[in-house]
Design an enzyme around this catalytic site. Structure first.
Site, short mmCIF file in Angstrom:
data_model
loop_
_atom_site.label_atom_id
_atom_site.label_comp_id
_atom_site.label_asym_id
_atom_site.label_seq_id
_atom_site.Cartn_x
_atom_site.Cartn_y
_atom_site.Cartn_z
N ASP A 72 0.83 -1.22 0.00
CA ASP A 72 0.00 0.00 0.00
C ASP A 72 0.85 1.26 0.00
O ASP A 72 2.05 1.22 0.27
CB ASP A 72 -0.94 0.01 1.21
CG ASP A 72 -0.20 -0.02 2.54
OD1 ASP A 72 0.74 -0.82 2.68
OD2 ASP A 72 -0.54 0.78 3.45
N GLU A 139 0.04 -1.07 5.69
CA GLU A 139 1.11 -0.64 6.58
C GLU A 139 0.93 0.80 7.01
O GLU A 139 1.18 1.17 8.16
CB GLU A 139 2.47 -0.80 5.88
CG GLU A 139 3.69 -0.58 6.79
CD GLU A 139 4.12 0.87 6.95
OE1 GLU A 139 4.90 1.15 7.88
OE2 GLU A 139 3.70 1.75 6.16
N GLU A 140 0.49 1.63 6.08
CA GLU A 140 0.42 3.07 6.33
C GLU A 140 -0.71 3.47 7.27
O GLU A 140 -0.77 4.61 7.71
CB GLU A 140 0.28 3.83 5.01
CG GLU A 140 1.42 3.58 4.01
CD GLU A 140 2.74 4.25 4.41
OE1 GLU A 140 2.79 4.88 5.48
OE2 GLU A 140 3.71 4.14 3.65
ZN ZN Z 1 6.51 2.62 4.11
#
Ligand code: ZN
Length: 472
Positions: A72, A139-140
């Site tokens: 992502d 992840e973000e």
């Molecule tokens: Zn990253």
């Protein structure tokens, strides 16, 4: 793996929209890619992907190695740009040594990792032990991909995470975090006066509550509390207070409404305070503005007791750097009073606590909880994630440091960052995993200015190739 192949795959994945939570298409694309190479490919229900490539000739007896990145990206664009992050592809613009996008984030964080891994998987001439490539999702935002990853699918116990943004900096640990919220129960009374004013604080620099916590910047919620402490009393009552936008951002603004006997006397007290604050933050946060203007009537004000409870709680809750790691000279533990919000029966104080040591993170939480208890507050938390604790014994780190030194004739910087990384989650799942996070130079990530250095990508390709080659 060479840089041209990496850029080729990067352009391919940049054709697929892949904001956090919208990774299905890019996940499917990497699955098809793995399968087209005849490699064992696993996709889980979180759209995480694992692609396994057997050892090259001569490396059959070497322990496998995991290469990891996230699918992502953060979707940010300039206000005047027409770009639909759900549909439009991101064109990669070549500009001297840099690649960037057209008014949007580039997605080199972390698309370059994905592209590097793809180039490695596709390269028949690469020399390496058995590879386990792991692509995670979200992840973000929540790191829910890493959290859901079935680690038992992986036999490797050394992992190279390619999600750092400074070439030559090896990240070897990160802070864990928890977001405590104190809910101070409040009572109201009828307004004793009919003069109302609004205090506004703005113009602060703000910043990341982990990475910028040691920069001496002002916290708008703390500043507002100082002002309220100076003015709230027999002749001034608090109506409402709110500040900040997110727990994990240093708050840049705050507003409070008060009910007072005399507008002018409050204004005088505030301007005295402002001079004091300006002087204190002259070097680190010089744009602070404070105003006090008449405002609409409120039909109730906080009782003196309730206002006092709130002010004392904010005063006592630790904010900023709490402990330093003296050996590594970096922040070990911190808290940020990110958001204050007035509700019907309570004022919420929302924090983000971080520590490289789990025990210290829990100690900060319990300190906040006791402060809450003292002032009619209940404490809850959300968003708990583990630290990636520094390992003094790391053969992987030793090896990468040696090869880096040999290839570039300089020392890499070894760093523990005061922010969350997927490595924290992965190390909790596999405490025996030897990990390190690296990456090429990428600037201004998470902004439309994001750009990556082509020559740095090339050096990292060569470096990673050499590391794998020496894992015989
Ligand atoms: Zn990253």
């Amino acid at each position: 793996m060479n840089k041209d192949k990496v850029l080729y795959y990067f352009e391919k994945i940049n054709k697929i929209p892949r904001g956090s939570g919208n990774e299905k298409a890019v996940s499917d694309y990497t699955v098809a890619f793995g399968k087209s190479l005849g490699l064992e490919t696993i996709q889980d229900s979180n759209n995480n992907v694992i692609i396994k490539k057997p050892a090259s000739k001569g490396y059959e007896n070497s322990a496998p190695v995991i290469i990891q990145g996230h699918l992502d990206m953060v979707c940010e664009k300039d206000t005047d740009i027409l770009h639909d992050f759900e549909k439009d592809s991101i064109n990669v613009v070549y500009d001297g040594d840099f690649i960037h996008a057209e008014g949007t984030t580039l997605g080199a964080d972390d698309g370059i990792a994905v592209a590097m891994a793809m180039a490695l998987l596709a390269d028949d001439s690469a020399e390496h032990p058995a590879l386990e490539v792991v692509f995670t999702t979200e992840e973000e935002t929540t790191m829910s991909g890493a959290a859901a990853l079935n680690i038992s699918e992986l036999s490797g116990r050394r992992l190279i995470n390619i999600d750092s943004e400074v070439e030559g900096v090896f990240t070897v640990g990160c802070a864990g975090g928890r977001k405590p919220a104190v809910h101070i129960g409040v009572e109201y009374i009828a307004p004793p006066y009919d003069c109302f004013g609004e205090i506004t604080i703005r113009g602060l620099l703000g910043g990341h509550s982990g990475l910028d916590i040691n920069k001496g910047r002002a916290n708008a919620n703390k500043l507002m509390n100082e002002l309220l402490e100076a003015v709230i009393g027999e002749d001034c009552f608090l109506c409402t207070v709110s500040g900040g936008a997110k727990e994990n951002a240093i708050p840049r603004d705050s507003k409070a409404a008060v009910c007072c006997r005399s507008f002018e006397s409050i204004k005088a007290k505030l301007s005295q305070k402002l001079a004091d604050i300006k002087e204190r933050f002259a070097a680190t946060d010089s744009g602070i503005e404070i105003s006090f203007v008449p405002t609409e009537k409120y039909d109730k004000v906080l009782s003196s007791k309730s206002a006092c409870n709130f002010i004392n709680a904010i005063k006592e809750i630790p904010n900023g750097v709490i402990a330093m790691d003296t050996e590594l000279n970096m922040v070990r533990t911190s808290n940020n009073i990110g958001v204050v919000k007035t509700y019907e029966n309570e004022i919420g104080i929302f924090c983000a606590a971080r520590s490289a040591l789990t025990a210290e993170k829990l100690a900060v939480y319990s300190e906040i909880e006791s402060i809450g208890n003292k002032y009619n507050g209940k404490t809850t938390y959300r968003g708990d994630y583990p630290a990636w604790e520094y390992k003094s014994d790391s053969p992987l780190r030793d090896m990468l440091v040696r090869i880096y030194r040999e290839m570039f004739s300089k020392e890499p910087v070894i760093e523990i960052i005061h922010a969350g990384l997927e490595c924290g989650i992965l190390s909790e799942k596999a405490p025996d995993m030897d990990m390190l996070s690296i990456g090429p130079d990428i600037y201004d990530i998470h902004t439309p200015m994001e750009r990556a250095s082509i020559s740095s990508i090339e050096r990292m390709c060569n470096f990673i190739s050499e590391v794998l080659k020496q894992m015989k």
